[in-house]
Write a protein that holds these residues in place. Structure first.
Motif, PDB file in Angstrom:
ATOM      1  N   ARG A  32       7.593  -3.580   5.237  1.00  0.00           N
ATOM      2  CA  ARG A  32       6.339  -3.545   4.505  1.00  0.00           C
ATOM      3  C   ARG A  32       5.159  -3.585   5.465  1.00  0.00           C
ATOM      4  NH1 ARG A  32       7.659  -8.429   0.319  1.00  0.00           N
ATOM      5  NH2 ARG A  32       9.545  -7.511  -0.590  1.00  0.00           N
ATOM      6  N   SER A  33       4.081  -2.962   5.044  1.00  0.00           N
ATOM      7  CA  SER A  33       2.831  -3.039   5.786  1.00  0.00           C
ATOM      8  C   SER A  33       1.926  -4.049   5.092  1.00  0.00           C
ATOM      9  CB  SER A  33       2.142  -1.672   5.846  1.00  0.00           C
ATOM     10  OG  SER A  33       0.831  -1.810   6.358  1.00  0.00           O
ATOM     11  N   GLN A  34       1.769  -5.210   5.703  1.00  0.00           N
ATOM     12  CA  GLN A  34       0.943  -6.240   5.088  1.00  0.00           C
ATOM     13  C   GLN A  34      -0.527  -5.817   5.061  1.00  0.00           C
ATOM     14  OE1 GLN A  34       2.203  -9.010   3.548  1.00  0.00           O
ATOM     15  NE2 GLN A  34       0.113  -9.059   2.730  1.00  0.00           N
ATOM     16  N   SER A  35      -0.950  -5.111   6.095  1.00  0.00           N
ATOM     17  CA  SER A  35      -2.343  -4.656   6.111  1.00  0.00           C
ATOM     18  C   SER A  35      -2.598  -3.661   4.979  1.00  0.00           C
ATOM     19  CB  SER A  35      -2.688  -4.025   7.462  1.00  0.00           C
ATOM     20  OG  SER A  35      -1.884  -2.877   7.706  1.00  0.00           O
ATOM     21  N   TRP A  36      -1.611  -2.818   4.678  1.00  0.00           N
ATOM     22  CA  TRP A  36      -1.721  -1.874   3.558  1.00  0.00           C
ATOM     23  C   TRP A  36      -1.812  -2.628   2.236  1.00  0.00           C
ATOM     24  CZ3 TRP A  36      -2.501   3.134   2.445  1.00  0.00           C
ATOM     25  CH2 TRP A  36      -2.086   3.623   1.209  1.00  0.00           C
ATOM     26  N   GLU A  69       4.751  -0.670  -2.524  1.00  0.00           N
ATOM     27  CA  GLU A  69       4.967  -1.179  -1.166  1.00  0.00           C
ATOM     28  C   GLU A  69       5.813  -2.450  -1.196  1.00  0.00           C
ATOM     29  OE1 GLU A  69       4.475  -0.986   3.070  1.00  0.00           O
ATOM     30  OE2 GLU A  69       4.176   0.456   1.427  1.00  0.00           O
TER      31      GLU A  69
END
Length: 211
Positions: free
Chosen positions: A118-122, A110
């Protein structure tokens, strides 16, 4: 017998250590499974390493299954305790170690994406899995015992040692050693073992696209 491996891979390292501990002769073939010239799909339909290539051309893939195959075909010395409860305890360490590695790989890939995508929660979720998994390993490992399970070296020590070394090398910002000094001391002891010294991960250059 040949082992198709990526040198930084903790999954492949587990197999290499087990082969060394069992004294099984093999030829090491090193590839980057992400690169276009990889032969990995020819040997594993899941396109993942490591792959054990047998003398008759048949293949055994996925590190956990390779280790099980080795226990069946090369039972001595065993990497698993005979006692069923201790065997389950060793498998638990393997599950935790693989889970931490899986989460790091997801976090790492990621991070390859442009920052805006980007998915910060991921990434935060994977980070929690990593820190949670390491904390659970620390809770379960007997601090003063020489080995993780029982009275001899085995799968649990391989799993714990490889994941700790992988996190130390690939995710130094995590600094798990400060949080878990007993695990850091255990890794130092394991790192003196010949099978660990001979399989120190070496970075590889990824030329292909991973995201």
């Amino acid at each position: 017998m040949k082992l198709l491996s990526a040198t930084p891979s903790p999954y492949a390292r587990k197999v290499r250590i087990a082969l060394a501990e069992k004294g099984v002769a093999f030829d090491l073939l090193t590839e980057v499974p992400w690169n276009e010239d990889t032969s990995t799909p020819q040997h594993n339909p899941l396109e993942k390493l490591p792959v054990l290539i047998l003398d008759d051309g048949e293949t055994v893939y996925e590190s956990d299954f390779i280790l099980e195959w080795l226990e069946h075909h090369h039972p001595e010395p065993s990497m698993l305790p005979a006692d069923p409860e201790l065997r389950l305890a060793a498998r638990r360490f393997e599950v935790l170690a693989d889970g931490v590695c899986d989460a790091f790989v997801l976090w790492f890939f990621e991070s390859f994406r442009p920052e805006a995508h980007r998915s910060q929660s991921w990434m935060d979720r994977q980070h929690r899995k990593i820190t949670g998994g390491l904390a659970e390993i620390d809770r379960l490992v007997p601090a003063e015992a020489e080995f993780c399970v029982g009275d001899r070296f085995g799968l649990a020590d391989i799993a714990v040692g490889t994941v700790l070394d992988y996190m130390r090398a690939r995710y130094p910002a995590l600094d798990w050693q400060t949080r878990h000094p007993a695990l850091a001391a255990r890794l130092d002891r394991l790192s003196e073992r010949p099978s660990f010294r001979e399989t120190v991960p070496v970075p590889q250059q990824i030329a292909g696209s991973v995201v």
